[in-house]
Design a protein around this motif. Structure first.
Motif, PDB file in Angstrom:
ATOM      1  N   SER A   1      22.924 -16.054  38.594  1.00  0.00           N
ATOM      2  CA  SER A   1      23.412 -14.704  38.307  1.00  0.00           C
ATOM      3  C   SER A   1      24.332 -14.757  37.096  1.00  0.00           C
ATOM      4  CB  SER A   1      24.173 -14.142  39.508  1.00  0.00           C
ATOM      5  OG  SER A   1      24.812 -12.916  39.178  1.00  0.00           O
ATOM      6  N   GLU A   2      23.992 -14.024  36.052  1.00  0.00           N
ATOM      7  CA  GLU A   2      24.853 -13.919  34.871  1.00  0.00           C
ATOM      8  C   GLU A   2      25.349 -12.483  34.739  1.00  0.00           C
ATOM      9  OE1 GLU A   2      24.699 -14.370  29.991  1.00  0.00           O
ATOM     10  OE2 GLU A   2      23.247 -15.460  31.229  1.00  0.00           O
ATOM     11  N   ILE A   3      26.656 -12.326  34.591  1.00  0.00           N
ATOM     12  CA  ILE A   3      27.265 -11.001  34.503  1.00  0.00           C
ATOM     13  C   ILE A   3      27.319 -10.542  33.044  1.00  0.00           C
ATOM     14  CG2 ILE A   3      29.403  -9.698  34.847  1.00  0.00           C
ATOM     15  CD1 ILE A   3      29.962 -11.397  37.264  1.00  0.00           C
ATOM     16  N   ASP A   4      26.948  -9.309  32.813  1.00  0.00           N
ATOM     17  CA  ASP A   4      27.121  -8.689  31.502  1.00  0.00           C
ATOM     18  C   ASP A   4      28.593  -8.275  31.377  1.00  0.00           C
ATOM     19  OD1 ASP A   4      27.169  -7.168  29.208  1.00  0.00           O
ATOM     20  OD2 ASP A   4      25.398  -5.974  29.714  1.00  0.00           O
ATOM     21  N   VAL A   5      29.337  -8.984  30.559  1.00  0.00           N
ATOM     22  CA  VAL A   5      30.783  -8.763  30.475  1.00  0.00           C
ATOM     23  C   VAL A   5      31.182  -7.808  29.353  1.00  0.00           C
ATOM     24  CG1 VAL A   5      31.232 -11.054  31.449  1.00  0.00           C
ATOM     25  CG2 VAL A   5      31.138 -10.766  28.959  1.00  0.00           C
ATOM     26  N   ARG A   6      30.223  -7.207  28.656  1.00  0.00           N
ATOM     27  CA  ARG A   6      30.562  -6.422  27.467  1.00  0.00           C
ATOM     28  C   ARG A   6      31.421  -5.199  27.796  1.00  0.00           C
ATOM     29  NH1 ARG A   6      24.620  -5.850  24.984  1.00  0.00           N
ATOM     30  NH2 ARG A   6      24.243  -5.607  27.241  1.00  0.00           N
ATOM     31  N   HIS A   7      31.089  -4.480  28.855  1.00  0.00           N
ATOM     32  CA  HIS A   7      31.899  -3.299  29.196  1.00  0.00           C
ATOM     33  C   HIS A   7      33.310  -3.714  29.598  1.00  0.00           C
ATOM     34  CE1 HIS A   7      32.934   0.663  30.735  1.00  0.00           C
ATOM     35  NE2 HIS A   7      33.427   0.058  31.803  1.00  0.00           N
ATOM     36  N   ALA A   8      33.411  -4.738  30.420  1.00  0.00           N
ATOM     37  CA  ALA A   8      34.735  -5.204  30.841  1.00  0.00           C
ATOM     38  C   ALA A   8      35.563  -5.639  29.649  1.00  0.00           C
ATOM     39  CB  ALA A   8      34.588  -6.352  31.835  1.00  0.00           C
ATOM     40  N   ARG A   9      34.964  -6.323  28.697  1.00  0.00           N
ATOM     41  CA  ARG A   9      35.706  -6.787  27.514  1.00  0.00           C
ATOM     42  C   ARG A   9      36.242  -5.615  26.704  1.00  0.00           C
ATOM     43  NH1 ARG A   9      32.889 -11.177  23.906  1.00  0.00           N
ATOM     44  NH2 ARG A   9      34.894 -10.913  22.894  1.00  0.00           N
ATOM     45  N   ARG A  10      35.429  -4.574  26.541  1.00  0.00           N
ATOM     46  CA  ARG A  10      35.901  -3.405  25.780  1.00  0.00           C
ATOM     47  C   ARG A  10      37.099  -2.770  26.466  1.00  0.00           C
ATOM     48  NH1 ARG A  10      30.257  -2.500  25.059  1.00  0.00           N
ATOM     49  NH2 ARG A  10      30.221  -1.056  26.833  1.00  0.00           N
ATOM     50  N   GLU A  11      37.032  -2.614  27.777  1.00  0.00           N
ATOM     51  CA  GLU A  11      38.140  -2.002  28.517  1.00  0.00           C
ATOM     52  C   GLU A  11      39.380  -2.897  28.479  1.00  0.00           C
ATOM     53  OE1 GLU A  11      38.183   1.067  29.870  1.00  0.00           O
ATOM     54  OE2 GLU A  11      36.244   1.285  28.859  1.00  0.00           O
ATOM     55  N   TRP A  12      39.187  -4.180  28.630  1.00  0.00           N
ATOM     56  CA  TRP A  12      40.334  -5.096  28.641  1.00  0.00           C
ATOM     57  C   TRP A  12      40.954  -5.234  27.260  1.00  0.00           C
ATOM     58  CZ3 TRP A  12      37.316  -9.098  32.056  1.00  0.00           C
ATOM     59  CH2 TRP A  12      37.384  -8.681  33.400  1.00  0.00           C
ATOM     60  N   ASP A  13      40.123  -5.239  26.222  1.00  0.00           N
ATOM     61  CA  ASP A  13      40.668  -5.270  24.856  1.00  0.00           C
ATOM     62  C   ASP A  13      41.546  -4.040  24.605  1.00  0.00           C
ATOM     63  OD1 ASP A  13      39.628  -7.687  23.988  1.00  0.00           O
ATOM     64  OD2 ASP A  13      37.764  -6.798  23.271  1.00  0.00           O
ATOM     65  N   ALA A  14      41.079  -2.893  25.069  1.00  0.00           N
ATOM     66  CA  ALA A  14      41.860  -1.663  24.884  1.00  0.00           C
ATOM     67  C   ALA A  14      43.165  -1.738  25.659  1.00  0.00           C
ATOM     68  CB  ALA A  14      41.029  -0.456  25.324  1.00  0.00           C
ATOM     69  N   GLU A  15      43.137  -2.271  26.866  1.00  0.00           N
ATOM     70  CA  GLU A  15      44.362  -2.389  27.653  1.00  0.00           C
ATOM     71  C   GLU A  15      45.349  -3.329  26.982  1.00  0.00           C
ATOM     72  OE1 GLU A  15      45.826  -3.958  32.060  1.00  0.00           O
ATOM     73  OE2 GLU A  15      43.809  -3.143  31.808  1.00  0.00           O
ATOM     74  N   ILE A  16      44.856  -4.431  26.452  1.00  0.00           N
ATOM     75  CA  ILE A  16      45.731  -5.388  25.769  1.00  0.00           C
ATOM     76  C   ILE A  16      46.386  -4.737  24.556  1.00  0.00           C
ATOM     77  CG2 ILE A  16      45.719  -7.498  24.373  1.00  0.00           C
ATOM     78  CD1 ILE A  16      43.587  -8.577  26.340  1.00  0.00           C
ATOM     79  N   GLN A  17      45.607  -3.974  23.773  1.00  0.00           N
ATOM     80  CA  GLN A  17      46.168  -3.322  22.597  1.00  0.00           C
ATOM     81  C   GLN A  17      47.215  -2.285  22.983  1.00  0.00           C
ATOM     82  OE1 GLN A  17      45.745  -4.400  19.481  1.00  0.00           O
ATOM     83  NE2 GLN A  17      44.530  -6.008  20.521  1.00  0.00           N
ATOM     84  N   ARG A  18      46.995  -1.548  24.075  1.00  0.00           N
ATOM     85  CA  ARG A  18      48.001  -0.586  24.536  1.00  0.00           C
ATOM     86  C   ARG A  18      49.283  -1.309  24.934  1.00  0.00           C
ATOM     87  NH1 ARG A  18      43.474   1.744  27.167  1.00  0.00           N
ATOM     88  NH2 ARG A  18      44.059   0.736  29.137  1.00  0.00           N
ATOM     89  N   ASN A  19      49.149  -2.409  25.629  1.00  0.00           N
ATOM     90  CA  ASN A  19      50.325  -3.166  26.030  1.00  0.00           C
ATOM     91  C   ASN A  19      51.104  -3.688  24.829  1.00  0.00           C
ATOM     92  OD1 ASN A  19      49.681  -2.745  28.691  1.00  0.00           O
ATOM     93  ND2 ASN A  19      48.686  -4.737  28.959  1.00  0.00           N
ATOM     94  N   LEU A  20      50.384  -4.135  23.794  1.00  0.00           N
ATOM     95  CA  LEU A  20      51.045  -4.643  22.595  1.00  0.00           C
ATOM     96  C   LEU A  20      51.766  -3.523  21.849  1.00  0.00           C
ATOM     97  CD1 LEU A  20      48.281  -7.093  21.280  1.00  0.00           C
ATOM     98  CD2 LEU A  20      50.492  -7.715  22.291  1.00  0.00           C
ATOM     99  N   LEU A  21      51.138  -2.335  21.804  1.00  0.00           N
ATOM    100  CA  LEU A  21      51.778  -1.199  21.110  1.00  0.00           C
ATOM    101  C   LEU A  21      53.048  -0.766  21.826  1.00  0.00           C
ATOM    102  CD1 LEU A  21      48.675   0.993  20.125  1.00  0.00           C
ATOM    103  CD2 LEU A  21      50.271  -0.156  18.565  1.00  0.00           C
ATOM    104  N   GLU A  22      53.041  -0.804  23.140  1.00  0.00           N
ATOM    105  CA  GLU A  22      54.219  -0.384  23.892  1.00  0.00           C
ATOM    106  C   GLU A  22      55.420  -1.287  23.645  1.00  0.00           C
ATOM    107  OE1 GLU A  22      53.014  -0.263  27.926  1.00  0.00           O
ATOM    108  OE2 GLU A  22      51.779   1.541  27.708  1.00  0.00           O
ATOM    109  N   ARG A  23      55.182  -2.487  23.202  1.00  0.00           N
ATOM    110  CA  ARG A  23      56.292  -3.439  22.972  1.00  0.00           C
ATOM    111  C   ARG A  23      56.872  -3.292  21.558  1.00  0.00           C
ATOM    112  NH1 ARG A  23      53.433  -8.873  25.366  1.00  0.00           N
ATOM    113  NH2 ARG A  23      53.030  -8.076  27.480  1.00  0.00           N
ATOM    114  N   ARG A  24      56.178  -2.611  20.697  1.00  0.00           N
ATOM    115  CA  ARG A  24      56.667  -2.511  19.304  1.00  0.00           C
ATOM    116  C   ARG A  24      57.745  -1.450  19.186  1.00  0.00           C
ATOM    117  NH1 ARG A  24      50.681  -2.748  16.393  1.00  0.00           N
ATOM    118  NH2 ARG A  24      50.221  -4.921  16.986  1.00  0.00           N
TER     119      ARG A  24
END
Length: 374
Positions: A351-374
């Motif tokens: 079983s191989e998971i398609d991680v593309r959707h999860a990566r897009r959502e997680w990348d966006a969450e990481i960027q929001r977290n980084l912006l909140e610290r600036r």
């Protein structure tokens, strides 16, 4: 009354312990000239080194009056009971000496446990049918470990109460928890179930919002992981740490556990690092300890979740959650009589998971977290 509420099925649990090899700890820790009591499989074991230095495992309670042999002493390579001095041979399980008696009872024999040393660790075989271990089921030796091409183990253990050890095995197919617990996100995730092995293949990157300020963080770093359970309780995880500057550090992690009761188990993990060019043994040991400390943070976060969650036999899943039900079917084989194991429990499954959707959502969450610290 709502009819579409998803109710949790907690199931009935297991009524026996898994068949297979279980790691009790580092072998040398049991070679200190004294017996060691180990609570496992709903009973107590005693582990000790005999006169020739070979590790032995017996039932932990004396067959005379039930005393704890782990509180005894070693006499001529045998374990002597602290209550009346009966001396038990680790190879045969027979009582060799009753110091105060003219004759040793013919029925004075206790249970011996099959054990093996592999990768510097002591493994014990458990089988509710009391059959000896097939030779091909012993976990493999780590290439180069016996020859000293790896550091010594940086070893940790933790007693987990209130949970069955199936909880940790579930993690093998749980792609999403790596983002929330281990602070990385997978860029590739695949599982292969085959016979008595269950493998996880993963590539992952460290979260910039968690590790970005570390001097060791590199945006191009990548962790390539190959983790295999050899039976129900012993995993070897080969970790290739590409640091982003052309350097790769090879790490091996053993993730092992043994049950104490049906709702408690001892989790153990050890980290070793491959010898590095120009680095001495002390530097390699220090690096292993550093990796162990980092991995331990994630393990202990897992533990905190397990201590407060409920057992759930009907988890509600998305397609990104991985083959939880298939792996649980694979895991069930170790709790059945061998004659009851069915072909679908051991058949190869990928079983191989398609991680593309999860990566897009997680990348966006990481960027929001980084912006909140600036």
């Amino acid at each position: 009354m709502a009819t579409d509420i998803r109710e949790i099925d907690t199931g009935t649990g297991f009524d026996r312990f898994a068949r297979g090899w279980h790691c009790l700890g580092l072998a040398e820790d049991f070679r200190d000239g004294r017996p060691h009591a180990v609570d496992a499989f709903g009973t107590r074991l005693v582990v000790f080194a005999d006169a020739g230095g070979e590790l032995r495992v017996l039932d932990g309670y004396c067959r005379h009056m039930g005393a704890d042999l782990g509180a005894g002493t070693l006499r001529d390579g045998r374990v002597a009971c602290p209550f009346h001095g009966w001396q038990w041979d680790g190879g045969t399980g027979r009582c060799a000496v009753v110091p105060y008696a003219k004759r040793t009872p013919k029925l004075a024999r206790t249970r011996t446990w099959h054990n093996a040393e592999i990768n510097g660790q002591l493994l014990v075989w458990h089988d509710h049918e009391q059959d000896p271990p097939p030779p091909d089921l012993l976990p493999p030796a780590i290439d180069g470990f016996a020859e000293g091409r790896w550091s010594e183990w940086a070893w940790r253990s933790e007693l987990i109460t209130g949970s069955h050890c199936r909880e940790i095995v579930d993690n093998n197919v749980d792609m999403a928890h790596f983002f929330y617990i281990h602070h990385a996100y997978p860029t590739y995730f695949k599982n292969v179930l085959d016979g008595q092995t269950a493998t996880q293949l993963m590539h992952s990157k460290a979260r910039e919002d968690i590790f970005g300020d570390s001097p060791y963080y590199h945006p191009d770093s990548l962790l390539r992981s190959e983790a295999t359970y050899f039976g129900p309780a012993y995993m070897i995880n080969w970790l290739h740490n590409d640091l982003g500057d052309g350097t790769t550090i090879e790490v091996v992690l053993t993730n092992a556990h043994y049950p104490v009761t049906q709702d408690s188990f001892v989790l153990q993990w050890g980290v070793a690092v491959a010898a590095l060019p120009g680095a001495g043994p002390g530097q390699t040991r220090a690096l292993a300890r550093a990796f162990s400390a980092k991995f331990s943070e994630g393990f202990l976060e897992d533990v905190e979740v397990w201590r407060h969650k409920t057992r759930i036999d009907n988890p509600l899943l998305t397609e990104e959650d991985g083959p939880v039900y298939q792996q649980r079917r694979w895991y069930e084989q170790f709790y059945l009589d061998k004659s009851e194991v069915t072909a679908d429990m051991t058949a190869r499954y990928e079983s191989e998971i398609d991680v593309r959707h999860a990566r897009r959502e997680w990348d966006a969450e990481i960027q929001r977290n980084l912006l909140e610290r600036r």
